[in-house]
Design a protein around this motif. Structure first.
Motif, PDB file in Angstrom:
ATOM      1  N   LYS A  34       0.831  -1.208   0.000  1.00 35.02           N
ATOM      2  CA  LYS A  34       0.000   0.000   0.000  1.00 35.02           C
ATOM      3  C   LYS A  34       0.867   1.261   0.000  1.00 35.02           C
ATOM      4  O   LYS A  34       0.505   2.270  -0.590  1.00 35.02           O
ATOM      5  CB  LYS A  34      -0.923  -0.027   1.229  1.00 35.02           C
ATOM      6  N   GLN A  35       2.026   1.183   0.669  1.00 38.78           N
ATOM      7  CA  GLN A  35       2.920   2.341   0.770  1.00 38.78           C
ATOM      8  C   GLN A  35       3.980   2.351  -0.343  1.00 38.78           C
ATOM      9  O   GLN A  35       4.832   3.232  -0.382  1.00 38.78           O
ATOM     10  CB  GLN A  35       3.615   2.361   2.139  1.00 38.78           C
ATOM     11  N   GLY A  36       3.930   1.329  -1.190  1.00 41.71           N
ATOM     12  CA  GLY A  36       4.871   1.276  -2.317  1.00 41.71           C
ATOM     13  C   GLY A  36       6.248   0.789  -1.922  1.00 41.71           C
ATOM     14  O   GLY A  36       7.244   1.268  -2.461  1.00 41.71           O
ATOM     15  N   MET A  37       6.346  -0.123  -0.990  1.00 45.23           N
ATOM     16  CA  MET A  37       7.639  -0.671  -0.568  1.00 45.23           C
ATOM     17  C   MET A  37       7.525  -2.165  -0.337  1.00 45.23           C
ATOM     18  O   MET A  37       6.429  -2.691  -0.192  1.00 45.23           O
ATOM     19  CB  MET A  37       8.170   0.061   0.677  1.00 45.23           C
ATOM     20  N   SER A  38       8.673  -2.825  -0.253  1.00 41.97           N
ATOM     21  CA  SER A  38       8.668  -4.270  -0.018  1.00 41.97           C
ATOM     22  C   SER A  38       8.308  -4.561   1.430  1.00 41.97           C
ATOM     23  O   SER A  38       8.342  -3.663   2.292  1.00 41.97           O
ATOM     24  CB  SER A  38      10.045  -4.849  -0.342  1.00 41.97           C
ATOM     25  N   GLU A  39       8.020  -5.830   1.690  1.00 39.68           N
ATOM     26  CA  GLU A  39       7.692  -6.227   3.056  1.00 39.68           C
ATOM     27  C   GLU A  39       8.869  -5.963   3.987  1.00 39.68           C
ATOM     28  O   GLU A  39       8.684  -5.461   5.104  1.00 39.68           O
ATOM     29  CB  GLU A  39       7.311  -7.711   3.093  1.00 39.68           C
ATOM     30  N   GLY A  40      10.088  -6.285   3.536  1.00 45.25           N
ATOM     31  CA  GLY A  40      11.283  -6.062   4.359  1.00 45.25           C
ATOM     32  C   GLY A  40      11.475  -4.583   4.660  1.00 45.25           C
ATOM     33  O   GLY A  40      11.782  -4.188   5.798  1.00 45.25           O
ATOM     34  N   ALA A  41      11.310  -3.733   3.640  1.00 47.11           N
ATOM     35  CA  ALA A  41      11.474  -2.291   3.835  1.00 47.11           C
ATOM     36  C   ALA A  41      10.395  -1.760   4.783  1.00 47.11           C
ATOM     37  O   ALA A  41      10.659  -0.901   5.633  1.00 47.11           O
ATOM     38  CB  ALA A  41      11.428  -1.571   2.499  1.00 47.11           C
ATOM     39  N   LYS A  45       8.974  -3.450   7.166  1.00 45.18           N
ATOM     40  CA  LYS A  45       9.307  -3.911   8.515  1.00 45.18           C
ATOM     41  C   LYS A  45      10.345  -3.000   9.151  1.00 45.18           C
ATOM     42  O   LYS A  45      10.197  -2.586  10.302  1.00 45.18           O
ATOM     43  CB  LYS A  45       9.823  -5.348   8.449  1.00 45.18           C
ATOM     44  N   VAL A  46      11.400  -2.655   8.412  1.00 49.63           N
ATOM     45  CA  VAL A  46      12.449  -1.781   8.937  1.00 49.63           C
ATOM     46  C   VAL A  46      11.889  -0.395   9.231  1.00 49.63           C
ATOM     47  O   VAL A  46      12.132   0.187  10.295  1.00 49.63           O
ATOM     48  CB  VAL A  46      13.642  -1.707   7.943  1.00 49.63           C
ATOM     49  N   SER A  47      11.107   0.146   8.284  1.00 49.10           N
ATOM     50  CA  SER A  47      10.541   1.490   8.450  1.00 49.10           C
ATOM     51  C   SER A  47       9.581   1.540   9.644  1.00 49.10           C
ATOM     52  O   SER A  47       9.594   2.504  10.424  1.00 49.10           O
ATOM     53  CB  SER A  47       9.829   1.903   7.165  1.00 49.10           C
ATOM     54  N   LEU A  48       8.753   0.514   9.790  1.00 49.17           N
ATOM     55  CA  LEU A  48       7.826   0.466  10.916  1.00 49.17           C
ATOM     56  C   LEU A  48       8.586   0.395  12.229  1.00 49.17           C
ATOM     57  O   LEU A  48       8.240   1.090  13.190  1.00 49.17           O
ATOM     58  CB  LEU A  48       6.882  -0.737  10.770  1.00 49.17           C
ATOM     59  N   HIS A  49       9.634  -0.432  12.273  1.00 53.27           N
ATOM     60  CA  HIS A  49      10.448  -0.560  13.493  1.00 53.27           C
ATOM     61  C   HIS A  49      11.052   0.794  13.866  1.00 53.27           C
ATOM     62  O   HIS A  49      11.001   1.194  15.034  1.00 53.27           O
ATOM     63  CB  HIS A  49      11.550  -1.608  13.278  1.00 53.27           C
ATOM     64  N   ARG A  50      11.602   1.493  12.897  1.00 47.60           N
ATOM     65  CA  ARG A  50      12.211   2.814  13.158  1.00 47.60           C
ATOM     66  C   ARG A  50      11.152   3.821  13.621  1.00 47.60           C
ATOM     67  O   ARG A  50      11.404   4.619  14.523  1.00 47.60           O
ATOM     68  CB  ARG A  50      12.920   3.309  11.911  1.00 47.60           C
ATOM     69  N   ALA A  51       9.982   3.778  13.010  1.00 45.42           N
ATOM     70  CA  ALA A  51       8.920   4.718  13.378  1.00 45.42           C
ATOM     71  C   ALA A  51       8.461   4.472  14.816  1.00 45.42           C
ATOM     72  O   ALA A  51       8.302   5.414  15.605  1.00 45.42           O
ATOM     73  CB  ALA A  51       7.751   4.577  12.414  1.00 45.42           C
ATOM     74  N   LEU A  52       8.285   3.211  15.159  1.00 45.26           N
ATOM     75  CA  LEU A  52       7.847   2.891  16.524  1.00 45.26           C
ATOM     76  C   LEU A  52       8.914   3.255  17.545  1.00 45.26           C
ATOM     77  O   LEU A  52       8.602   3.732  18.637  1.00 45.26           O
ATOM     78  CB  LEU A  52       7.463   1.412  16.626  1.00 45.26           C
ATOM     79  N   LYS A  53      10.167   3.052  17.193  1.00 46.41           N
ATOM     80  CA  LYS A  53      11.264   3.425  18.092  1.00 46.41           C
ATOM     81  C   LYS A  53      11.273   4.934  18.304  1.00 46.41           C
ATOM     82  O   LYS A  53      11.418   5.417  19.427  1.00 46.41           O
ATOM     83  CB  LYS A  53      12.590   2.941  17.526  1.00 46.41           C
ATOM     84  N   ALA A  54      11.074   5.697  17.224  1.00 46.98           N
ATOM     85  CA  ALA A  54      11.055   7.163  17.331  1.00 46.98           C
ATOM     86  C   ALA A  54       9.889   7.617  18.210  1.00 46.98           C
ATOM     87  O   ALA A  54      10.042   8.507  19.066  1.00 46.98           O
ATOM     88  CB  ALA A  54      10.963   7.786  15.943  1.00 46.98           C
ATOM     89  N   LEU A  55       8.743   7.008  18.032  1.00 45.98           N
ATOM     90  CA  LEU A  55       7.579   7.379  18.855  1.00 45.98           C
ATOM     91  C   LEU A  55       7.806   7.009  20.315  1.00 45.98           C
ATOM     92  O   LEU A  55       7.431   7.769  21.219  1.00 45.98           O
ATOM     93  CB  LEU A  55       6.312   6.697  18.333  1.00 45.98           C
ATOM     94  N   THR A  56       8.415   5.871  20.554  1.00 47.13           N
ATOM     95  CA  THR A  56       8.706   5.438  21.931  1.00 47.13           C
ATOM     96  C   THR A  56       9.627   6.443  22.608  1.00 47.13           C
ATOM     97  O   THR A  56       9.444   6.786  23.772  1.00 47.13           O
ATOM     98  CB  THR A  56       9.325   4.028  21.933  1.00 47.13           C
ATOM     99  N   MET A  57      10.592   6.919  21.867  1.00 46.09           N
ATOM    100  CA  MET A  57      11.529   7.909  22.431  1.00 46.09           C
ATOM    101  C   MET A  57      10.793   9.219  22.752  1.00 46.09           C
ATOM    102  O   MET A  57      11.027   9.813  23.786  1.00 46.09           O
ATOM    103  CB  MET A  57      12.667   8.167  21.446  1.00 46.09           C
TER     104      MET A  57
END
Length: 171
Positions: A143-150, A152-164
């Motif tokens: 839906k966002q125009g990226m691979s599943e792996g990309a 996963k990495v982007s979601l992980h980084r976003a959640l880490k940023a929000l947690t901080m």
């Protein structure tokens, strides 16, 4: 009853006393448990109905049948009142169910929107798609125009940023 219809007040009072006893027994046999408290009210309603309708009594007919008919109708009215339930439109109920939590839900949604606004649009979309809408990483990535792996990495980084950010806000 005939003397009462002719205007004999003493006969009418005597008849009401007799009727009260018989009506009490009649209703007591039909109402038990918690409903027994309603017997006196039904007796009074029936006596009042008889008093107001006494001119309708036909002396050619049996008095007990006339009395029983009035008592029976009062009992039926009682049961109808007891079984009546207020009608509430389904839309009104649905609105009422959420009314108490609306403010809390609105506050939470506003907080989430503020937090997500600090992220790039793709990461906002991933969080909404995966964590809120329940899409898989593959579906959200496509839906966002990226691979599943990309995704996963982007979601992980976003959640880490929000947690901080949330951690700094709490401290």
């Amino acid at each position: 009853m005939l003397r009462a219809q002719d205007g004999d007040a003493a006969a009418w009072r005597a008849l009401l006393v007799q009727l009260q006893k018989r009506l009490t027994a009649y209703f007591a046999r039909r109402l038990s448990g918690d409903l027994a408290v309603d017997v006196d009210d039904l007796v009074q309603e029936t006596l009042i109905a008889m008093h107001t309708r006494r001119v309708t009594y036909d002396p050619a007919q049996p008095f007990t049948a006339w009395t029983h008919a009035i008592a029976r109708y009062k009992l039926i009215d009682f049961w109808r009142r007891r079984s009546r339930r207020p009608h509430v439109a389904l839309d009104d109920v649905a609105d009422g169910l959420w009314a108490e939590g609306d403010q809390e839900a609105a506050d939470a949604a506003a907080d989430l929107d503020r937090l997500l606004a600090s992220l790039p649009e793709r990461q906002q979309g991933l969080i909404r798609d995966v964590k809120i809408e329940g899409l898989s990483l593959a579906e959200a990535g496509a839906k966002q125009g990226m691979s599943e792996g990309a995704a996963k990495v982007s979601l992980h980084r976003a959640l880490k940023a929000l947690t901080m950010k949330v951690g700094r806000a709490d401290g």
